[in-house]
Design an enzyme around this catalytic site. Sequence first.
Site, PDB file in Angstrom:
ATOM      1  N   ASP A 188      68.134 -42.555 -29.286  1.00 43.09           N
ATOM      2  CA  ASP A 188      67.640 -42.182 -27.959  1.00 43.09           C
ATOM      3  C   ASP A 188      67.695 -43.394 -27.035  1.00 43.09           C
ATOM      4  O   ASP A 188      67.272 -44.501 -27.410  1.00 43.09           O
ATOM      5  CB  ASP A 188      66.195 -41.670 -28.053  1.00 43.09           C
ATOM      6  CG  ASP A 188      65.738 -41.041 -26.748  1.00 43.09           C
ATOM      7  OD1 ASP A 188      66.011 -39.844 -26.549  1.00 43.09           O
ATOM      8  OD2 ASP A 188      65.120 -41.765 -25.939  1.00 43.09           O
ATOM      9  N   ILE A 189      68.258 -43.205 -25.825  1.00 45.91           N
ATOM     10  CA  ILE A 189      68.338 -44.302 -24.852  1.00 45.91           C
ATOM     11  C   ILE A 189      66.940 -44.580 -24.295  1.00 45.91           C
ATOM     12  O   ILE A 189      66.252 -43.667 -23.810  1.00 45.91           O
ATOM     13  CB  ILE A 189      69.304 -43.950 -23.706  1.00 45.91           C
ATOM     14  CG1 ILE A 189      70.701 -43.680 -24.256  1.00 45.91           C
ATOM     15  CG2 ILE A 189      69.356 -45.074 -22.677  1.00 45.91           C
ATOM     16  CD1 ILE A 189      71.710 -43.228 -23.220  1.00 45.91           C
ATOM     17  N   GLU A 233      69.483 -37.553 -23.299  1.00 50.84           N
ATOM     18  CA  GLU A 233      69.879 -38.923 -23.605  1.00 50.84           C
ATOM     19  C   GLU A 233      69.750 -39.201 -25.111  1.00 50.84           C
ATOM     20  O   GLU A 233      69.672 -40.346 -25.536  1.00 50.84           O
ATOM     21  CB  GLU A 233      69.008 -39.919 -22.822  1.00 50.84           C
ATOM     22  CG  GLU A 233      67.547 -39.984 -23.229  1.00 50.84           C
ATOM     23  CD  GLU A 233      66.657 -38.965 -22.510  1.00 50.84           C
ATOM     24  OE1 GLU A 233      65.441 -39.162 -22.510  1.00 50.84           O
ATOM     25  OE2 GLU A 233      67.190 -37.980 -21.950  1.00 50.84           O
TER      26      GLU A 233
END
Length: 374
Positions: A247-248, A290
Amino acid sequence: MKIPFTQSSHIPTDYEFKHSKWIKKILRSYWLVICLHALVQIACYVFLAYDRTPADFIVNVVIWPSAAGSAGILFASWIDRRFSSYSSYAMSAASTIIAWTIIHVNYDIRIIMAACLLPIFSSVLFFNKKGVWVSFAMQMIGYFLLLGVPSYRQFLSSFDIVSIPVFLLAGTYVAQVIVTSSIEVLDDLKDNMLAKQDLIVRNAIMTKQSKTDGLTNLYNQSSFKDYYDKAYEYANNGMSLHLALIDIDDFKAINDTYGHRAGDVILEKVSLIIKENITSSDIAARYGGEEFAILMFEQSFEQAYAMVEQIRQKIAHMGHLELDGAFVTVSVGLKSYSPHLSKDKLFEEVDACLYAAKRTGKNKTVTSLDLPNV
């Protein structure tokens, strides 16, 4: 077959290995022919009237025919080992020696002449038109050599002398027709296979396009779920499986500060790093906005961990002009398949690892080993 290695050594192809394998099988069957011929002759001598002395029978009916056939087989085996490109011709020579030796010993049995077709039809197995005619030439040589033996020549009528070459020619023609038609069938099969492969490739491309995310070119969430179900089934059958969620970090702030176009560029860059660092056996997908998911196969947990760590570090060290030179980080959760976990439970525990990575500082990889309760 041992092949001495030099810088100029020829590496045998798969076809050459199979060719040599069948040569060896045929030569082994020739050993059986020699043994059976000797046993039948001995049985006939013991149980039937045989107009030969024991010494004459042993030498001229058992020993020398067996020795001649054995020498032919040994010679063909040597050629196969040293000069494999000529092995089919050597095999034909060995079968010619065996066939005409048997014919010479049993020339008073009319049907035994059919033995001369053995080398011709053996050559058919290799779909070599030239080989069929070479075998025919060998039979003609064997025939004319045997014709020089007075006892055999006297046994033949004028019709026999003419009909035997015609018989061989007719058999060769039939063998040639078989080879030609077989080659045509194989060519048709090859063309059909190539057409089928082309269709499969086209369908695969279309299928992939329907299953991939348009922005990142990774698999989309729907296709990932399908692959995950199949991967879990394979893991139940003993295949290694590792699941990672990436996950960003602070992606909402990126969109709010630099705009959604900048956010899309970051997604593309992150997905590219993921694709460049996974193996051809692995499956990567854009699971959410994301968030990315990776299925990893055929490797140990340590190798999977090293892979996702490499991805995380490369992302962390990449500056982005779209963000005025700022850096982006990702958090990672990783866990391996375990038989006691359902596929839903496995995903939940990887998600828990990802949440722990977020909660404890971000820009890190957390595994089930880091969380005692997972």
